[in-house]
Write a protein that holds these residues in place. Structure first.
Motif, mmCIF file in Angstrom:
data_model
loop_
_atom_site.group_PDB
_atom_site.id
_atom_site.type_symbol
_atom_site.label_atom_id
_atom_site.label_comp_id
_atom_site.label_asym_id
_atom_site.label_seq_id
_atom_site.Cartn_x
_atom_site.Cartn_y
_atom_site.Cartn_z
ATOM 1 N N ASP A 2 0.915 -1.277 0.085
ATOM 2 C CA ASP A 2 0.135 -0.131 0.060
ATOM 3 C C ASP A 2 0.863 1.163 0.243
ATOM 4 N N LYS A 3 1.740 1.368 0.909
ATOM 5 C CA LYS A 3 2.698 2.544 1.048
ATOM 6 C C LYS A 3 3.696 2.225 1.913
ATOM 7 N N ILE A 4 4.748 3.099 2.060
ATOM 8 C CA ILE A 4 5.817 3.127 2.997
ATOM 9 C C ILE A 4 5.141 3.271 4.333
ATOM 10 N N GLU A 5 5.105 2.406 5.342
ATOM 11 C CA GLU A 5 4.707 2.615 6.538
ATOM 12 C C GLU A 5 5.547 3.303 7.611
ATOM 13 N N HIS A 6 6.887 2.832 7.505
ATOM 14 C CA HIS A 6 8.001 3.753 8.302
ATOM 15 C C HIS A 6 9.342 3.381 7.780
ATOM 16 N N ILE A 7 10.282 3.897 8.001
ATOM 17 C CA ILE A 7 11.700 3.607 7.775
ATOM 18 C C ILE A 7 12.352 3.288 9.060
ATOM 19 N N GLY A 8 13.073 2.253 9.096
ATOM 20 C CA GLY A 8 13.628 1.970 10.445
ATOM 21 C C GLY A 8 15.222 2.363 10.524
ATOM 22 N N ILE A 9 15.712 2.885 11.501
ATOM 23 C CA ILE A 9 16.956 3.259 11.612
ATOM 24 C C ILE A 9 17.463 2.643 12.862
ATOM 25 N N ALA A 10 18.614 1.912 12.492
ATOM 26 C CA ALA A 10 19.397 1.549 13.908
ATOM 27 C C ALA A 10 20.505 2.400 14.526
ATOM 28 N N VAL A 11 20.258 2.549 15.922
ATOM 29 C CA VAL A 11 20.874 3.347 16.564
ATOM 30 C C VAL A 11 21.783 2.741 17.857
ATOM 31 N N LYS A 12 22.693 3.232 18.222
ATOM 32 C CA LYS A 12 23.585 2.648 19.423
ATOM 33 C C LYS A 12 22.711 3.041 20.695
ATOM 34 N N ASP A 13 22.388 4.416 20.814
ATOM 35 C CA ASP A 13 21.865 4.817 22.022
ATOM 36 C C ASP A 13 20.604 5.566 21.938
ATOM 37 N N LEU A 14 19.472 4.840 22.175
ATOM 38 C CA LEU A 14 18.247 5.248 21.766
ATOM 39 C C LEU A 14 17.952 6.793 22.421
ATOM 40 N N GLU A 15 18.268 6.888 23.740
ATOM 41 C CA GLU A 15 18.037 8.078 24.452
ATOM 42 C C GLU A 15 18.699 9.156 23.690
ATOM 43 N N ALA A 16 19.992 9.149 23.360
ATOM 44 C CA ALA A 16 20.775 10.203 22.387
ATOM 45 C C ALA A 16 19.892 10.611 21.125
ATOM 46 N N SER A 17 19.593 9.412 20.445
ATOM 47 C CA SER A 17 18.966 9.724 19.203
ATOM 48 C C SER A 17 17.682 10.062 19.145
ATOM 49 N N ASN A 18 16.846 9.919 20.337
ATOM 50 C CA ASN A 18 15.474 10.446 20.568
ATOM 51 C C ASN A 18 15.740 11.936 20.548
ATOM 52 N N ALA A 19 16.667 12.258 21.449
ATOM 53 C CA ALA A 19 16.840 13.973 21.333
ATOM 54 C C ALA A 19 17.153 14.129 20.095
ATOM 55 N N LEU A 20 18.192 13.655 19.419
ATOM 56 C CA LEU A 20 18.586 14.265 17.966
ATOM 57 C C LEU A 20 17.463 14.174 17.218
ATOM 58 N N PHE A 21 16.593 13.226 16.890
ATOM 59 C CA PHE A 21 15.505 13.138 15.781
ATOM 60 C C PHE A 21 14.433 14.007 16.396
ATOM 61 N N ALA A 22 14.452 14.365 17.603
ATOM 62 C CA ALA A 22 13.475 15.296 18.008
ATOM 63 C C ALA A 22 13.860 16.872 17.306
ATOM 64 N N LYS A 23 15.249 17.031 17.689
ATOM 65 C CA LYS A 23 15.622 18.462 16.889
ATOM 66 C C LYS A 23 15.681 18.456 15.465
ATOM 67 N N LEU A 24 15.805 17.323 14.759
ATOM 68 C CA LEU A 24 15.860 17.219 13.508
ATOM 69 C C LEU A 24 14.494 17.294 12.918
ATOM 70 N N LEU A 25 13.531 16.751 13.542
ATOM 71 C CA LEU A 25 12.001 16.601 12.863
ATOM 72 C C LEU A 25 11.269 17.776 13.663
ATOM 73 N N GLY A 26 11.775 18.453 14.638
ATOM 74 C CA GLY A 26 10.929 19.380 15.269
ATOM 75 C C GLY A 26 9.766 18.929 16.155
#
Ligand code: ZN
Length: 135
Positions: A2-26
């Motif tokens: 049907d469509k792309i549902e999501h894109i999965g990204i492997a990260v080493k540190d979820l907490e740090a990456s959550n902060a990073l992606f929050a900044k990236l995506l706003g």
């Protein structure tokens, strides 16, 4: 599919990456989910109509841990929404794709999921996911 549902990204540190992606995506992640069977902890972000899933290993022998060890952080898979995952698995097998789990399993975000081996898809790990209907 049907469509792309999501894109999965492997990260080493979820907490740090959550902060990073929050900044990236706003916008902050809207949920965190442990998928114990896969040895993975995931978080989800919404970007317009699209979703990003971050994946952190919770066990040293989980598929994500092995992936990070071999390839490092980065895009891990592309997930497609399908209406009938069993029919789609049959169709793709018929087309010669290698299905890693022929019986769909429960994944994150209330989905039944199956994966195609990247060997048969130009190196891209493809996830099929079907929403689990309540009741
Ligand atoms: Zn996924």
């Amino acid at each position: 599919m049907d469509k792309i549902e999501h894109i999965g990204i492997a990260v080493k540190d979820l907490e740090a990456s959550n902060a990073l992606f929050a900044k990236l995506l706003g916008t902050p992640h809207y949920k965190i989910e442990d998928v114990a069977s896969e040895g993975v902890k995931t978080s989800f972000f919404q970007s317009g109509p699209n979703k990003i899933e971050l994946l952190e290993a919770t066990k040293p022998d989980s598929p994500i841990a092995k992936y990070l060890e071999k390839k490092g952080e980065g895009i891990h898979h592309i997930a497609f929404a399908v209406g009938d995952i069993v029919a789609e698995i049959e169709r793709l097998k018929g087309e010669g794709f290698i299905v890693l789990n022929e019986v769909p399993k429960k994944g994150a975000d209330n989905k039944l999921v199956a994966f195609l081996h990247p060997k048969g898809t130009n190196g891209v790990l493809v996830e099929l996911c079907q929403e689990i209907k309540e009741g």
